[in-house]
Design an enzyme around this catalytic site. Structure first.
Site, PDB file in Angstrom:
ATOM      1  N   HIS A 232       0.825  -1.207   0.000  1.00 41.01           N
ATOM      2  CA  HIS A 232       0.000   0.000   0.000  1.00 41.01           C
ATOM      3  C   HIS A 232       0.857   1.253   0.000  1.00 41.01           C
ATOM      4  CE1 HIS A 232      -4.229  -1.451   1.274  1.00 41.01           C
ATOM      5  NE2 HIS A 232      -4.207  -1.052   0.029  1.00 41.01           N
TER       6      HIS A 232
ATOM      7  N   GLU B  36      -2.688 -10.611 -19.519  1.00 37.54           N
ATOM      8  CA  GLU B  36      -1.991 -10.701 -18.227  1.00 37.54           C
ATOM      9  C   GLU B  36      -1.368 -12.073 -18.037  1.00 37.54           C
ATOM     10  OE1 GLU B  36      -4.281  -8.233 -14.990  1.00 37.54           O
ATOM     11  OE2 GLU B  36      -5.710  -9.402 -16.149  1.00 37.54           O
TER      12      GLU B  36
ATOM     13  N   ARG C 189       4.065 -11.204  -7.406  1.00 39.42           N
ATOM     14  CA  ARG C 189       4.219  -9.747  -7.399  1.00 39.42           C
ATOM     15  C   ARG C 189       4.130  -9.155  -6.002  1.00 39.42           C
ATOM     16  NH1 ARG C 189      -1.445  -7.727 -10.225  1.00 39.42           N
ATOM     17  NH2 ARG C 189      -1.129  -5.772  -9.142  1.00 39.42           N
TER      18      ARG C 189
ATOM     19  N   ARG D   6     -13.097  -2.491 -16.402  1.00 37.64           N
ATOM     20  CA  ARG D   6     -12.663  -3.884 -16.272  1.00 37.64           C
ATOM     21  C   ARG D   6     -13.687  -4.631 -15.427  1.00 37.64           C
ATOM     22  NH1 ARG D   6      -7.018  -5.211 -13.550  1.00 37.64           N
ATOM     23  NH2 ARG D   6      -7.959  -4.460 -11.633  1.00 37.64           N
TER      24      ARG D   6
ATOM     25  N   ARG E 143     -10.722   0.139 -12.415  1.00 40.12           N
ATOM     26  CA  ARG E 143     -10.634  -1.059 -11.558  1.00 40.12           C
ATOM     27  C   ARG E 143     -11.944  -1.176 -10.801  1.00 40.12           C
ATOM     28  NH1 ARG E 143      -4.792   0.278 -11.163  1.00 40.12           N
ATOM     29  NH2 ARG E 143      -3.645  -1.628 -11.634  1.00 40.12           N
TER      30      ARG E 143
ATOM     31  N   CYS F 293      -1.989  -1.055 -19.732  1.00 35.81           N
ATOM     32  CA  CYS F 293      -2.607  -0.415 -18.563  1.00 35.81           C
ATOM     33  C   CYS F 293      -1.913  -0.841 -17.277  1.00 35.81           C
ATOM     34  CB  CYS F 293      -4.100  -0.712 -18.498  1.00 35.81           C
ATOM     35  SG  CYS F 293      -4.474  -2.452 -18.295  1.00 35.81           S
TER      36      CYS F 293
ATOM     37  N   ASN G  12       1.545  -5.842 -14.687  1.00 40.93           N
ATOM     38  CA  ASN G  12       1.808  -6.277 -13.300  1.00 40.93           C
ATOM     39  C   ASN G  12       1.645  -7.791 -13.199  1.00 40.93           C
ATOM     40  OD1 ASN G  12       1.776  -3.519 -12.988  1.00 40.93           O
ATOM     41  ND2 ASN G  12      -0.283  -3.472 -12.122  1.00 40.93           N
ATOM     42  N   ASP G  13       0.500  -8.266 -13.664  1.00 39.81           N
ATOM     43  CA  ASP G  13       0.292  -9.712 -13.606  1.00 39.81           C
ATOM     44  C   ASP G  13       1.115 -10.443 -14.657  1.00 39.81           C
ATOM     45  OD1 ASP G  13      -1.389 -10.545 -11.469  1.00 39.81           O
ATOM     46  OD2 ASP G  13      -2.950  -9.292 -12.335  1.00 39.81           O
TER      47      ASP G  13
HETATM   48  C1  PEP Z   1      -2.052  -5.621 -14.219  1.00 43.83           C
HETATM   49  O1  PEP Z   1      -2.049  -6.792 -13.816  1.00 43.83           O
HETATM   50  O2  PEP Z   1      -1.099  -5.079 -14.810  1.00 43.83           O
HETATM   51  C2  PEP Z   1      -3.250  -4.777 -13.997  1.00 43.83           C
HETATM   52  C3  PEP Z   1      -3.376  -3.614 -14.591  1.00 43.83           C
HETATM   53  O3  PEP Z   1      -4.178  -5.263 -13.132  1.00 43.83           O
HETATM   54  P1  PEP Z   1      -4.028  -5.224 -11.532  1.00 43.83           P
HETATM   55  O4  PEP Z   1      -2.741  -4.536 -11.205  1.00 43.83           O
HETATM   56  O5  PEP Z   1      -5.228  -4.514 -11.036  1.00 43.83           O
HETATM   57  O6  PEP Z   1      -4.014  -6.689 -11.219  1.00 43.83           O
HETATM   58 MG    MG Z   2      -3.908  -7.671 -13.109  1.00 43.81          MG
END
Ligand code: PEP
Ligand code: MG
Length: 832
Positions: free
Chosen positions: A453, A690, A724, A596, A560, A761, A713-714
Site C-alpha cells: 500500500h 496478463e 508480485r 474492467r 478497476r 494499462c 503487473n500480472d
Molecule cells: C495488471 O495486472 O497489470 C493490472 C493492470 O491489473 P491489476 O494490477 O489490477 O491486477
Molecule cells: Mg492484473
C-alpha cells in the site's frame, strides 16, 4: 464529371490519420482513405493501366483514363517481406477494368511479418485531382464507392530561369530501392522548391514530385541514378534531393547493421557508498535524511474493570475513526481507498470480539486490542500468502493508532521536516499519509515491497521511493545528505560537491520538463513524426476520474471496478454499480471509459464471493474465471455497464484471460443482455493480456475482441514465476525484463495482424523509462496513473516512431531488466 474510385478491398474504411505511419498519416504521398482489410484480393479501383507493380508485390499504382493516379499499399513495412505472402496477378503496363484482381495476399503470413495490415489507398497526383467525397468509419465491400475525384484546373507552370539543367549522380543506399515511403519523402522535399527535379534511372525518367513516376523507375539498392534540376532555385533543390537520396531516409542502413549487443550500455555498478533498492515509485530527490524511529507504545496488562476498559476502547476507536475520516477527506482517491480499508479494520467484528474477550478476562483495553490484532496477524501469516502477509502492515497501523488514542503517545510522524528524505525500517500507510502533509522529498525503506500500500500511495503522490534496501540503510543517521535516484534504484549518502551539483542540474531539468508537460497536458498526443498515441488514465473512483480529466487524460484505459466490491459484506447492486460507472463516465465526457469486469480472487479476496481455500490462489479462481463461475455477478455487472449513457462510452474489458473460450462466453452474455435491454449500438469488448497464454495467442484473442490491453503487473509475475506481492523476490519483479518485453512485442504484432489496437494499462505504462519502448513495440494506447499523463504525453511527443522502434528492438536483445534500464537511461539522455 466525378471519377469514382471503388474500394480495391473488402474491409473497414478509415481516415488516413489512423495509419500509424507518418508518411501516410501526414499525407506526404497524397490524400486518400485507408482500408483495414477483411478480404485478401486487391482489385482495380477504376478502368485504367497498371503503372507500377513493386517487385515485392506489396504495392501497385494505376492511372485512370482521365489521368488520376492511385497507389494501393498493402500493409505497413511490407516491402521488407520481399514478396513473401504476395501473389501479383498482373504486370506493370497491363490495361485493367474496374474490379479486375491485381494482387492476392496471404493475410495471416503478411500480418505476422508486417507492422500493420492497414492498406492506404492514395491519390498521388493531388495537384491534378481533388477528393470531393470519401467513405470512412464503416465497412466497405470490394467495388463499393470509396472516393469521388474531380480534376483541378492547373495553371501552366512558368519557369523563371534560362532553361539550364544541372545534374548530379548518386548511388542508391536505400535497402529496398525507392518504394512508396522514400518516394513520398522525396516528393515532399521537391515540393518545397520552385525548380523541376527529375530522377533518371537508365533510360527511365521520373518527376520527383510524382510518387508513381518514382516507383516506375524500378530502382534497387546500389543503382546509379542521375538527378536533374531546372529552375530558379535549381541548385538548392538539387542539393536537397541529392542529400536525401544519400541518406537511408529512416529505412534502416543498407549495410549489415552493427551487432546490436555492442550498443547496449553496460549496467552501471553501484559506486562506493551507494545503497541499492527496489524502485517502488520512480523519481529523483535530494535532501537530508530524517529517520523515523518508531517508539514502542507501552500499555498496562491489567485493566481497571471491564466496563471502564470497554468504554475506553470504544472512545479510542471513535477518536481514530474521526482521524481516519479527516485523512480521507484531505487525501486523493488512493489515500481514500487505504483509509476505507483502515475503517473496515477498525470495525472488524473479529478484532473487536478478540479484544472484548481479553477485557472480560481482566486485561486493559490497550493490552486486549494489541493481543487481538496480533492474533489476526498470526492467522494471516499462517496463510503463507505473501500479499496477505504484506497487509499485516495495515493491522499494525490500526493497532498503533488505537493505542496512541488510548495512551496519548505522540504521533510518529511529527519529526519529518519538509524537503527531507524519510529513512525508516518500514512505513505504515497512515504514517505515510500523515508524513506526506509535511512534504518530504522522498522515501527510503529497509523493508517493504514494490506493491505494498505504501508503494502504491507513493506512486499516486509522485513521491520517489526505494524499498527493500536492506540493513545498509541502518548506517544513515539523521541529517545525512542523500541523493535519492529512484530512476536508477540507489541512494548516495554524503555525496561529493560535484555529484550534488550534477544531481541538482538533473533535478532542475526534470522539474522544467514537468512544468512544460503540465502546460501542454490538454493537447492531443502524437509522436514527433505524427503518429497518434492515446494517453488514458487508470481509475478507481469518480475522484480519480476528475483528477484524470484535469491532467489531460483522453479517457480511461482501466477502471478497476473492484473498488466497488472490496471491503464490504455483500456485492453492490446493479443500480449502485450503474450510478458509480455513470458518474465516472460523466467526469470524462465524450471520452472512452474502459471498465474492467470484476477482478477479485488471488490477492484480492471478497468475503461474500465463495471461493474455496486454494493452495495457490494466484493460479486459482480469479479474474474472469470468477465471473464465469458466478454468472449472476457477471450479468449484474454487464447490465450496469450497458445502462451507462451514452451507450458505447463505457467499454468492457476482461481480466486474467487465458483462452479464447472465455472471451466468447462473455461476448455471448454481452450480446444477449444487449438484446434483452433493447440496446441497438454495439458495445466494445476487450481483453487484458496478463497471462503468457493470452500474449502468445493475441492473434486468436484479437479475432474475437475489439482491443487488447496489457496488464504488465500480472504478466510479469506469471512470465517470471515471481509473486508480485512477495518481498523475498521483489528485486526481480521488474516488467522491463526482456522476457516480458518480448511478450509485449509479440502481443502487439499478433493483434496488429488482426487489425486490433493494443494498449498497456499495467504499471509499466507509468514508468517514464518504459514509455519509448512500449511505443516502439507497437502499443498505441497507454493508461497510466492520472498524475503521470502530462509527462507521458511529453515523452511521446519527443519521440519518432522509427527511433522508438529501433530502441525497442535493442531492448529485446538485452539480457536483463537492469540492462534494459541502462539502455533506457542512455536513450533518455540522447533524446531529451
Ligand atoms: C495488471 O495486472 O497489470 C493490472 C493492470 O491489473 P491489476 O494490477 O489490477 O491486477
Ligand atoms: Mg492484473
Amino acid at each position: 464529371m466525378a471519377l469514382i474510385i471503388t474500394s480495391p478491398l473488402r474491409g473497414w474504411a478509415a481516415p488516413l490519420d489512423s495509419v500509424p505511419d507518418p508518411v501516410f498519416a501526414q499525407r506526404m504521398m497524397g490524400d486518400g482513405v485507408a482500408i483495414q482489410p477483411l478480404g485478401d484480393t486487391v482489385c482495380a479501383p477504376f478502368d485504367g493501366e497498371v503503372v507500377t507493380l513493386h517487385e515485392s508485390g506489396h504495392a501497385v499504382s494505376l492511372r485512370s483514363a482521365e489521368g488520376a493516379e492511385v497507389l494501393i499499399h498493402i500493409g505497413l513495412d511490407t516491402v521488407a517481406l520481399k514478396g513473401r505472402g504476395f501473389t501479383p496477378l498482373v504486370a506493370a503496363g497491363t490495361t485493367v477494368a474496374r474490379g479486375d484482381p491485381l494482387i492476392r495476399f496471404d493475410m495471416d503470413s503478411v500480418a505476422l511479418g508486417a507492422t500493420s495490415l492497414i492498406t492506404p489507398v492514395i491519390v498521388t497526383n493531388a495537384e491534378a485531382f481533388t477528393i470531393t467525397r470519401r467513405v470512412t468509419g464503416r465497412a466497405v465491400g470490394a467495388h463499393e464507392e470509396l472516393m469521388a475525384l474531380a480534376p483541378v484546373r492547373v495553371e501552366a507552370r512558368r519557369w523563371s530561369d534560362d532553361g539550364t539543367v544541372i545534374e548530379e549522380r548518386v548511388t542508391l543506399v536505400l535497402p529496398h530501392g525507392i518504394h512508396a515511403r522514400p518516394a513520398a519523402r522525396l516528393g515532399e522535399c521537391a515540393r518545397r522548391f520552385e525548380a523541376e527535379v527529375h530522377l533518371l534511372h537508365g533510360d527511365k525518367r521520373g518527376d520527383v514530385r510524382s510518387t508513381v513516376a518514382l516507383l516506375a523507375l524500378g530502382t534497387r539498392l546500389g543503382d546509379e541514378l542521375r538527378v536533374q534540376a531546372r529552375g530558379s532555385d535549381a541548385e538548392a533543390a538539387l542539393a536537397a534531393i541529392v542529400a536525401l537520396l544519400g541518406s537511408d531516409m529512416g529505412e534502416g542502413a543498407a549495410a549489415a547493421p552493427a551487432p546490436v549487443a555492442a550498443a547496449i550500455p553496460a549496467v552501471p555498478a553501484l559506486q562506493a557508498g551507494q545503497i541499492g533498492g527496489v524502485i517502488a515509485s520512480p523519481g529523483l530527490a535530494m535532501g537530508p535524511a530524517a529517520r523515523l524511529n518508531q517508539t514502542a507504545i507501552a500499555v498496562e496488562r491489567e485493566g481497571k474493570g471491564s466496563m471502564a476498559e470497554r468504554a475506553a476502547l470504544e472512545a479510542a476507536r471513535s477518536e481514530v475513526r474521526v482521524q481516519i475520516g479527516a485523512r480521507a477527506a484531505r487525501g486523493d482517491a488512493g489515500v481514500a481507498s487505504v483509509m476505507r480499508a483502515h475503517l473496515a479494520l477498525l470495525d472488524d467484528p473479529e478484532l473487536i470480539a478478540g479484544a472484548e474477550a481479553r477485557i472480560t478476562m481482566g486485561n486493559s483495553a490497550g493490552f486486549a486490542w494489541r493481543g487481538s490484532v496480533h492474533d489476526q496477524i498470526t492467522t494471516l501469516k499462517a496463510t503463507g500468502n505473501a500479499h496477505l502477509i504484506e497487509r499485516t502492515d495495515d493491522l499494525i497501523d490500526i493497532e498503533r493508532q488505537v493505542l496512541r488514542a488510548l495512551t496519548g503517545a505522540p504521533a510518529d510522524a511529527d519529526a519529518v521536516p519538509a524537503g527531507a528524505i524519510l529513512v525508516a525500517d518500514d512505513l505504515l500507510p497512515s504514517q505515510l499519509v500523515a508524513i506526506a502533509a509535511s512534504k518530504p522529498a522522498g522515501i527510503c525503506l529497509t523493508r517493504g515491497g514494490p506493491t505494498s500500500h505504501v508503494a502504491i500511495l507513493c506512486a499516486g503522490m509522485g513521491l520517489p521511493a526505494l524499498v527493500a534496501m536492506g540493513n545498509a540503510l541502518d548506517a544513515i543517521g539523521d541529517g545525512t545528505m542523500l541523493l535519492l535516484d529512484a530512476e536508477a534504484g540507489h541512494v548516495t549518502p554524503n555525496p561529493s560537491r560535484a555529484d550534488s551539483e550534477a544531481f541538482a542540474v538533473r533535478l532542475a531539468k526534470r522539474d522544467a520538463r514537468r512544468e512544460a508537460a503540465r502546460a501542454a497536458a490538454a493537447d492531443t498526443c502524437r509522436t514527433a513524426d505524427g503518429v497518434r498515441i492515446e494517453l488514458f488514465a487508470n481509475l478507481g473512483t469518480v475522484e480519480d476520474a476528475k483528477t484524470a480529466a484535469a491532467q489531460g487524460a483522453e479517457g480511461s484505459g482501466l477502471v478497476r471496478s473492484e473498488f466497488l466490491f472490496l471491503d464490504r459484506d455483500d456485492a453492490p447492486s446493479e443500480d449502485e454499480q450503474h450510478a458509480a460507472y455513470q458518474r465516472i463516465a460523466d467526469a470524462l465526457p465524450g471520452k472512452p471509459v474502459i471498465v474492467r469486469l470484476l477482478d477479485v480472487g488471488g490477492d484480492k479476496p471478497a468475503a461474500y464471493i465463495p471461493i474455496d481455500a486454494e493452495e495457490n490462489p494466484a493460479l486459482g479462481l480469479r479474474g474472469i474465471r470468477v465471473g464465469l463461475a458466478h454468472r449472476s455477478l457477471l450479468e449484474t455487472q454487464v447490465r450496469a455497464i450497458l445502462r451507462v449513457e451514452p451507450v458505447g462510452q463505457c467499454r468492457i474489458m476482461l481480466p486474467m484471460v487465458a483462452s479464447v473460450a472465455e472471451v466468447c462466453a462473455v461476448r455471448e452474455v454481452v450480446e444477449r443482455l444487449r438484446g434483452e435491454m433493447g440496446i441497438a449500438s454495439p458495445v466494445e469488448v476487450g481483453v487484458m493480456v496478463e497471462t503468457p497464454a493470452a500474449a502468445i495467442t493475441a492473434d486468436l484473442l484479437a479475432a474475437e475482441a475489439d482491443f487488447l490491453s496489457i496488464g504488465t503487473n500480472d504478466l510479469t509475475q506469471y512470465v517470471l514465476a515471481m509473486d508480485r506481492g512477495n518481498p523475498a523476490v521483489a528485486a526481480g519483479v521488474d516488467a522491463m525484463h526482456p522476457a516480458v518485453l518480448r511478450l509485449i512485442g509479440e502481443t502487439c504484432r499478433r493483434a496488429a495482424a488482426k487489425g486490433r489496437w493494443v494498449g498497456v494499462c499495467g504499471g509499466l505504462a507509468s514508468d517514464p523509462a518504459a514509455v519509448p519502448i512500449l511505443i516502439g513495440l507497437g502499443a498505441t494506447e497507454l493508461s497510466t496513473v492520472p498524475g503521470f499523463v502530462p509527462e507521458a504525453k511529453a515523452i511521446v511527443r519527443g519521440l519518432t516512431l522509427a527511433d522508438a522502434r529501433a530502441h525497442a528492438e535493442q531492448a529485446l536483445q538485452c539480457a536483463s531488466a537492469a540492462e534494459v534500464r541502462a539502455l533506457a537511461r542512455a536513450f533518455e539522455e540522447k533524446t531529451r
